[in-house]
Design an enzyme around this catalytic site. Structure first.
Site, PDB file in Angstrom:
ATOM      1  N   GLY A 163       0.765  -1.234   0.000  1.00 33.03           N
ATOM      2  CA  GLY A 163       0.000   0.000   0.000  1.00 33.03           C
ATOM      3  C   GLY A 163       0.798   1.287   0.000  1.00 33.03           C
ATOM      4  CG  ASN A 179       1.499   3.215  -5.831  1.00 38.17           C
ATOM      5  OD1 ASN A 179       1.871   4.267  -6.328  1.00 38.17           O
ATOM      6  ND2 ASN A 179       2.064   2.067  -6.079  1.00 38.17           N
ATOM      7  CG  LEU A 195      -1.082  -8.114  -7.110  1.00 41.46           C
ATOM      8  CD1 LEU A 195      -0.182  -9.022  -6.297  1.00 41.46           C
ATOM      9  CD2 LEU A 195      -0.310  -7.460  -8.256  1.00 41.46           C
ATOM     10  CE  LYS A 196      -6.502 -12.582  -6.169  1.00 38.14           C
ATOM     11  NZ  LYS A 196      -6.099 -13.980  -6.432  1.00 38.14           N
ATOM     12  CG  HIS A 233       2.012  -1.849 -15.308  1.00 42.89           C
ATOM     13  ND1 HIS A 233       1.805  -3.101 -14.778  1.00 42.89           N
ATOM     14  CD2 HIS A 233       3.031  -1.973 -16.204  1.00 42.89           C
ATOM     15  CE1 HIS A 233       2.661  -3.950 -15.328  1.00 42.89           C
ATOM     16  NE2 HIS A 233       3.410  -3.286 -16.194  1.00 42.89           N
ATOM     17  CG  ASP A 269      -0.998  -4.465 -16.718  1.00 44.64           C
ATOM     18  OD1 ASP A 269      -0.261  -5.470 -16.570  1.00 44.64           O
ATOM     19  OD2 ASP A 269      -1.545  -3.858 -15.775  1.00 44.64           O
ATOM     20  CD  GLU A 310       4.771   2.159  -9.107  1.00 45.18           C
ATOM     21  OE1 GLU A 310       3.710   1.841  -8.550  1.00 45.18           O
ATOM     22  OE2 GLU A 310       5.745   1.406  -9.191  1.00 45.18           O
TER      23      GLU A 310
HETATM   24  C1  GRF Z   1       3.795  -1.114  -7.231  1.00 49.01           C
HETATM   25  O1  GRF Z   1       4.936  -1.239  -8.059  1.00 49.01           O
HETATM   26  C2  GRF Z   1       2.555  -0.982  -8.111  1.00 49.01           C
HETATM   27  O2  GRF Z   1       2.794  -0.332  -9.328  1.00 49.01           O
HETATM   28  C3  GRF Z   1       2.227  -2.400  -8.362  1.00 49.01           C
HETATM   29  O3  GRF Z   1       2.382  -3.001  -7.079  1.00 49.01           O
HETATM   30  C4  GRF Z   1       3.555  -2.422  -6.477  1.00 49.01           C
HETATM   31  C5  GRF Z   1       3.352  -2.260  -4.996  1.00 49.01           C
HETATM   32  O4  GRF Z   1       2.427  -1.255  -4.790  1.00 49.01           O
HETATM   33  N1  GRF Z   1       0.925  -2.529  -8.941  1.00 49.01           N
HETATM   34  P1  GRF Z   1       2.011  -0.793  -3.294  1.00 49.01           P
HETATM   35  O5  GRF Z   1       3.296  -0.513  -2.548  1.00 49.01           O
HETATM   36  O6  GRF Z   1       1.251  -1.948  -2.686  1.00 49.01           O
HETATM   37  O7  GRF Z   1       1.191   0.423  -3.510  1.00 49.01           O
END
Ligand code: GRF
Length: 191
Positions: A18, A20, A87-88, A106, A147, A176
């Protein structure tokens, strides 16, 4: 979508640590433009859930991320949906309901280095193996495939000769964290 009733309501879908999500929570704190109203995780152990709780944001853990009805209920009060380390695959009926209002970040320069299995370490290892001199982050609209949706914005980073997947991942993650809040606020202003 008019939003006289105040900030655009943002739901964030997560699966991992988490970081992001954290940058979004920080960037949108007290914002009149947009507000994270719910964090929805595909798994109970995601570190992102703890970040949401610390920020006082409602959380939902999906029992079955493939169940469109469960996800639609969790997204019922969302006007903008952000996949941040999710991731789903989003069920097609949910993609259709939020077309143009669901985005994903991404860790590579799509359309390259995307698609099934292209997440985390795998992405950066593939970029290094390709000899590419640059990588970066992409924010795109979500469609029915991983994607593949229209690209909204990208931020490039250099690939250094001594890079490992870990050092490249760290540099891309910084990109990101700059890119995602900017895109979310830009989109919210136009809703
Ligand atoms: C990041 O590189 C994001 O782009 C990818 O998962 C990674 C971890 O993201 N989808 P986060 O730290 O869980 O936000």
């Amino acid at each position: 979508m008019t939003t006289e009733e105040g900030p655009v309501r943002v739901a964030v879908l997560v699966s991992g640590g988490g970081t992001n999500l954290q940058t979004l929570l920080d960037a949108l704190q007290n914002s009149p433009v947009a507000r994270v109203v719910r964090v929805i995780s595909s798994r109970p152990g995601a570190g992102a859930l703890e970040r949401a709780r610390r920020a006082g944001v409602t959380t939902t853990v999906l029992a079955n991320p493939a169940d469109p009805n469960e996800l639609l209920v969790a997204l019922r009060d969302a006007q903008l949906v952000v996949l941040a380390g999710y991731l789903k695959l989003v069920p097609p009926v949910v993609v259709a309901q939020f077309r143009g209002r669901m985005i994903n970040i991404h860790p590579a320069l799509l359309p390259d280095f995307g698609g099934p299995g292209m997440y985390g370490h795998h992405v950066h290892a593939a970029v290094l193996a390709s000899g590419a001199r640059e990588s970066g982050a992409t924010v795109h609209f979500v469609d029915e495939a991983f994607d593949r949706g229209d690209i909204i914005a990208q931020e490039k980073v250099r690939v250094e000769p001594a890079d490992t997947p870990e050092t490249l991942a760290a540099r891309v993650l910084e990109a990101e964290h700059r890119l995602l809040p900017r895109v979310v606020l830009d989109l919210a202003r136009r809703m």
